[in-house]
Design a protein around this motif. Structure first.
Motif, mmCIF file in Angstrom:
data_model
loop_
_atom_site.group_PDB
_atom_site.id
_atom_site.type_symbol
_atom_site.label_atom_id
_atom_site.label_comp_id
_atom_site.label_asym_id
_atom_site.label_seq_id
_atom_site.Cartn_x
_atom_site.Cartn_y
_atom_site.Cartn_z
ATOM 1 N N MET A 183 0.835 -1.195 0.000
ATOM 2 C CA MET A 183 0.000 0.000 0.000
ATOM 3 C C MET A 183 0.880 1.259 0.000
ATOM 4 N N PRO A 184 0.520 2.276 -0.788
ATOM 5 C CA PRO A 184 1.354 3.478 -0.890
ATOM 6 C C PRO A 184 1.491 4.205 0.449
ATOM 7 N N LEU A 185 2.630 4.858 0.610
ATOM 8 C CA LEU A 185 2.892 5.617 1.835
ATOM 9 C C LEU A 185 1.838 6.701 2.043
ATOM 10 N N SER A 186 1.403 7.336 0.962
ATOM 11 C CA SER A 186 0.405 8.399 1.076
ATOM 12 C C SER A 186 -0.904 7.868 1.646
ATOM 13 N N PHE A 187 -1.288 6.660 1.256
ATOM 14 C CA PHE A 187 -2.512 6.066 1.779
ATOM 15 C C PHE A 187 -2.363 5.711 3.253
ATOM 16 N N ILE A 188 -1.207 5.214 3.632
ATOM 17 C CA ILE A 188 -0.987 4.880 5.044
ATOM 18 C C ILE A 188 -1.128 6.130 5.907
ATOM 19 N N LYS A 189 -0.581 7.241 5.455
ATOM 20 C CA LYS A 189 -0.730 8.493 6.205
ATOM 21 C C LYS A 189 -2.192 8.936 6.244
ATOM 22 N N GLN A 190 -2.875 8.777 5.125
ATOM 23 C CA GLN A 190 -4.295 9.128 5.085
ATOM 24 C C GLN A 190 -5.086 8.291 6.091
ATOM 25 N N MET A 191 -4.764 7.000 6.175
ATOM 26 C CA MET A 191 -5.435 6.128 7.144
ATOM 27 C C MET A 191 -5.115 6.536 8.573
ATOM 28 N N ILE A 192 -3.883 6.944 8.819
ATOM 29 C CA ILE A 192 -3.504 7.385 10.162
ATOM 30 C C ILE A 192 -4.303 8.628 10.551
ATOM 31 N N ASP A 193 -4.516 9.546 9.612
ATOM 32 C CA ASP A 193 -5.350 10.715 9.892
ATOM 33 C C ASP A 193 -6.767 10.294 10.276
ATOM 34 N N GLU A 194 -7.323 9.344 9.524
ATOM 35 C CA GLU A 194 -8.685 8.899 9.826
ATOM 36 C C GLU A 194 -8.742 8.139 11.141
ATOM 37 N N MET A 195 -7.719 7.358 11.432
ATOM 38 C CA MET A 195 -7.653 6.665 12.720
ATOM 39 C C MET A 195 -7.648 7.660 13.876
ATOM 40 N N ALA A 196 -6.873 8.720 13.720
ATOM 41 C CA ALA A 196 -6.796 9.738 14.767
ATOM 42 C C ALA A 196 -8.149 10.396 14.994
ATOM 43 N N MET A 197 -8.851 10.713 13.910
ATOM 44 C CA MET A 197 -10.167 11.335 14.030
ATOM 45 C C MET A 197 -11.130 10.440 14.813
ATOM 46 N N LEU A 198 -10.965 9.119 14.650
ATOM 47 C CA LEU A 198 -11.826 8.150 15.330
ATOM 48 C C LEU A 198 -11.253 7.687 16.665
ATOM 49 N N LYS A 199 -10.140 8.297 17.064
ATOM 50 C CA LYS A 199 -9.516 8.052 18.368
ATOM 51 C C LYS A 199 -8.934 6.649 18.523
ATOM 52 N N PHE A 200 -8.518 6.046 17.395
ATOM 53 C CA PHE A 200 -7.697 4.842 17.471
ATOM 54 C C PHE A 200 -6.289 5.246 17.898
ATOM 55 N N ARG A 239 10.311 5.215 9.251
ATOM 56 C CA ARG A 239 10.467 6.204 10.328
ATOM 57 C C ARG A 239 9.521 7.392 10.112
ATOM 58 N N GLU A 240 9.322 7.738 8.870
ATOM 59 C CA GLU A 240 8.402 8.822 8.551
ATOM 60 C C GLU A 240 6.984 8.482 9.009
ATOM 61 N N VAL A 241 6.566 7.238 8.789
ATOM 62 C CA VAL A 241 5.249 6.780 9.243
ATOM 63 C C VAL A 241 5.177 6.807 10.760
ATOM 64 N N VAL A 242 6.224 6.316 11.414
ATOM 65 C CA VAL A 242 6.251 6.298 12.881
ATOM 66 C C VAL A 242 6.109 7.710 13.437
ATOM 67 N N LYS A 243 6.840 8.653 12.876
ATOM 68 C CA LYS A 243 6.785 10.040 13.339
ATOM 69 C C LYS A 243 5.414 10.647 13.082
ATOM 70 N N TYR A 244 4.892 10.419 11.885
ATOM 71 C CA TYR A 244 3.580 10.967 11.518
ATOM 72 C C TYR A 244 2.504 10.440 12.461
ATOM 73 N N ALA A 245 2.578 9.145 12.766
ATOM 74 C CA ALA A 245 1.597 8.543 13.668
ATOM 75 C C ALA A 245 1.770 9.061 15.097
ATOM 76 N N ALA A 246 3.002 9.168 15.557
ATOM 77 C CA ALA A 246 3.256 9.627 16.927
ATOM 78 C C ALA A 246 2.721 11.029 17.145
ATOM 79 N N GLU A 247 2.811 11.871 16.128
ATOM 80 C CA GLU A 247 2.266 13.227 16.232
ATOM 81 C C GLU A 247 0.752 13.213 16.413
ATOM 82 N N ARG A 248 0.142 12.086 16.095
ATOM 83 C CA ARG A 248 -1.313 11.916 16.242
ATOM 84 C C ARG A 248 -1.650 10.898 17.330
#
Length: 614
Positions: A157-174, A235-244
């Motif tokens: 799955m593309p990195l951009s989609f993974i970040k998009q999913m992380i944004d949606e997870m954050a909105m839903l408080k996962f 690492r970019e994914v880890v950082k992006y997720a940690a910020e959320r």
């Protein structure tokens, strides 16, 4: 005379009518009077580094939605402001939110303050003139572990989609993103010490066409397939997720599901090979051989994994490990005798314990699928129970922590309708939205003390038949919203009718505006039964997505924008011994469609349809 009135649930004073629609449902929500209205003079009050970061996230959201940003200040004006207030003493990850016509105040600390922001973003209505209805909220999660899993081993799955999913997870408080990185069909993470893992293991020669048993002999596409994430990208994914406030939990499968690794390094198998990255799905017999060379390899791999992922947990798989090669291996049989193991299940336990001991020595703990119970559970392991709840119950009774992930309730690679011909190809099963929502992760078989070991719940998306981000979104949503409420909201605040008919339509429209794809639910009020009997029917319908339109037919032909638009209750009188096939379809504002739903309304014994002449 039988008369049926079939109605969608319409609350006289629903939450959505006041603009107070949040998923997951908060612990406490009290509506007030009036609204806070955003203007050009509205300011954001943020005095600490974390508050300023959250203010920046709010501005990012507002700019995408309205094109405007707010001024960030350190001291509150008299009115017309949104304030981030750091407050201690609240439950873990909890927050308080108070919106009045004068101000919006979000109180909490760390994750709690962040989740307060997510609720504010959901409460905002209107794009040209954004506002928030007055409300007081006190909120905190039911479970500390609230997860979604994404399998990128079968399909990258593309990195951009993974970040998009992380944004949606954050909105839903996962707060947990389980990243399934290795499989028989592909190794997806760069390991610098072992470059062939991605040079060889990340690519398969071709991929199966259709379902596993569709074509016999099986047919393949003849197209080389693969991809992987560099360590910098991970690492970019880890950082992006940690910020959320999302922890990324990597999974490195062992001792089974290892063919891609064996294709790169065949010396790690129990036979000489050769091995190839698998092109079809299922469970494969070639697994890691429990040699010292293998353990050294895995320790080196996991050392690099730990350097990328700070998660306190490393998921080591442990599932679906056939014992054939171990039974045939003289080395394995001698090892069983040497270590006084009972059998090959004991050898798997030995394998898992070796890996756990290494990870524990580095300050990490393991999570494994419930097969790690076989042969004896490693001392500090957390069990992820997927083959029903039995494994989780057994582990909790042994005082081990558990993540509930039973395939009957949270395997969101399963079909969402019984009518498989209208659904995209899936692995099987049937998991509708309502069943996900109904799940309670704390089994009654456990005592109150044992239930404390149930740390949370997770939904899993296996991607054998999910090659694209769009299809992944279709499978995640809206079932991820249902799971969010399972994981966060107290039982006494859950109500599927209110969730699906009031809050979900609002959320799905917002999701659509964010350019995410989802499965459009059936029209609300459409009978779930295939057949209803009677002479008169009145059917009230409601759009399952805000702003969507419903079209229907009663002549047996397929509905579309060219057929009847639903505008008022459908009243039908069925003559004796006749029937009507009511068919509906939902079309969202962006043009996304539901499947066609059909209910046959029957009075007496209908005459058979006239067969066309051949």
């Amino acid at each position: 005379m039988k008369r049926f009135i079939l109605s969608a649930f319409l609350a006289a004073a629903s939450l959505t009518s006041f603009g107070q629609s949040i998923i997951p449902q908060p612990v406490s929500l009290q509506q007030g009077s009036g609204k806070f209205q955003f203007t050009n003079q509205t300011q954001v009050v943020a005095s600490t580094p974390e508050a300023k970061r959250l203010a920046g996230l709010l501005n990012q959201y507002l700019k995408k939605r309205t094109g405007a940003e707010l001024k960030i200040v350190s001291k509150a004006p008299a009115s017309n402001y949104i304030a981030f207030i750091e407050k201690t003493g609240l439950p873990a990850e909890g927050y308080e939110l108070k919106a009045t016509p004068q101000s919006v105040q979000i109180s909490g600390k760390d994750a709690g303050l962040f989740y307060g922001l997510q609720s504010v973003m959901q409460l905002i209505t209107g794009d040209a003139k954004p506002e928030i209805a007055s409300v007081t909220i006190e909120d905190h999660p039911r479970f500390g572990y609230r997860g979604l899993m994404m399998d990128v081993g079968r399909h990258y799955m593309p990195l951009s989609f993974i970040k998009q999913m992380i944004d949606e997870m954050a909105m839903l408080k996962f707060n947990r993103f389980h990243w399934h990185l290795t499989e028989d069909q592909g190794w997806r993470l760069e390991i610098k010490k072992y470059p062939k893992l991605t040079q060889v293991g990340a690519y398969r020669d071709e991929t199966l066409i259709g379902a596993y048993g569709d074509r016999m002999p099986q047919q393949f596409d003849g197209i080389k397939y693969g991809g992987f994430y560099t360590q910098d990208e991970a690492r970019e994914v880890v950082k992006y997720a940690a910020e959320r406030h999302i922890t990324v939990i990597p999974e490195i499968e062992l001792p089974g599901h290892a063919t891609a690794a064996l294709a790169a390094y065949p010396e790690l198998g129990c036979t000489p090979g050769p091995f190839k990255v698998q092109t079809t799905w299922g469970v494969h017999k070639d697994v890691f051989c429990p040699k010292e060379e293998t353990f050294q390899f895995l320790e080196n791999v996991l050392t690099e994994v730990m350097d990328i992922f700070p998660s306190p947990y490393i998921h080591i798989g442990g599932d679906e490990c056939p014992k054939d090669r171990w039974k045939e291996s003289e080395f394995c049989q001698n090892l069983i005798k040497k270590e006084n193991l009972k059998d090959e299940h004991g050898l798997q336990s030995y394998f898992i314990r070796r890996i756990e001991k290494f990870l524990n020595s580095k300050g990490r703990n393991i999570i494994g699928w419930d097969e790690i119970l076989e042969g004896g559970l490693a001392p500090n392991a957390t069990v992820m129970s997927w083959r029903g709840e039995e494994g989780g119950i057994a582990a909790a009774k042994e005082n081990h922590d558990v993540i509930m992930s039973p395939n009957g309730y949270v395997y969101i690679d399963h079909y969402q309708s019984k009518d498989r011909k209208q659904e995209p190809l899936a692995i099987g099963g049937f998991l509708p939205l309502e069943k996900v929502y109904s799940y309670n992760p704390t089994p009654k078989e456990l005592t109150a003390e044992q239930q404390k070991h149930i740390k949370g719940v997770q939904a899993n998306l296996w991607t054998e038949y999910i090659p694209t981000a769009g299809k992944a979104q279709y499978m995640y949503f809206p079932r991820a919203m249902a799971l969010a409420e399972v994981a966060w909201s107290p039982l006494n605040r859950k109500d599927f009718t209110e969730f699906s008919e009031q809050r979900l339509p609002v959320y799905l429209r917002k999701l659509e505006k964010r350019n995410l794809y989802f499965r459009v639910p059936d029209a609300i009020g459409m009978p779930k039964e295939d057949t209803l009997r009677g002479s008169q029917f009145t059917i009230n319908l409601k759009a399952p997505v805000e702003g969507a339109k419903i079209y229907y037919t009663i002549d047996g032909y397929m509905p579309s924008e060219a057929t009847y638009p639903y505008s008022k209750p459908i009243s039908l009188t069925i003559p004796q011994n006749r029937r009507v096939d009511l068919k509906t379809i939902v079309v969202t504002p962006a043009g996304h469609r539901s499947i066609v739903s059909t209910t046959t309304l029957v009075n007496g014994t209908p005459m058979p349809d006239k067969q066309p002449k051949k």
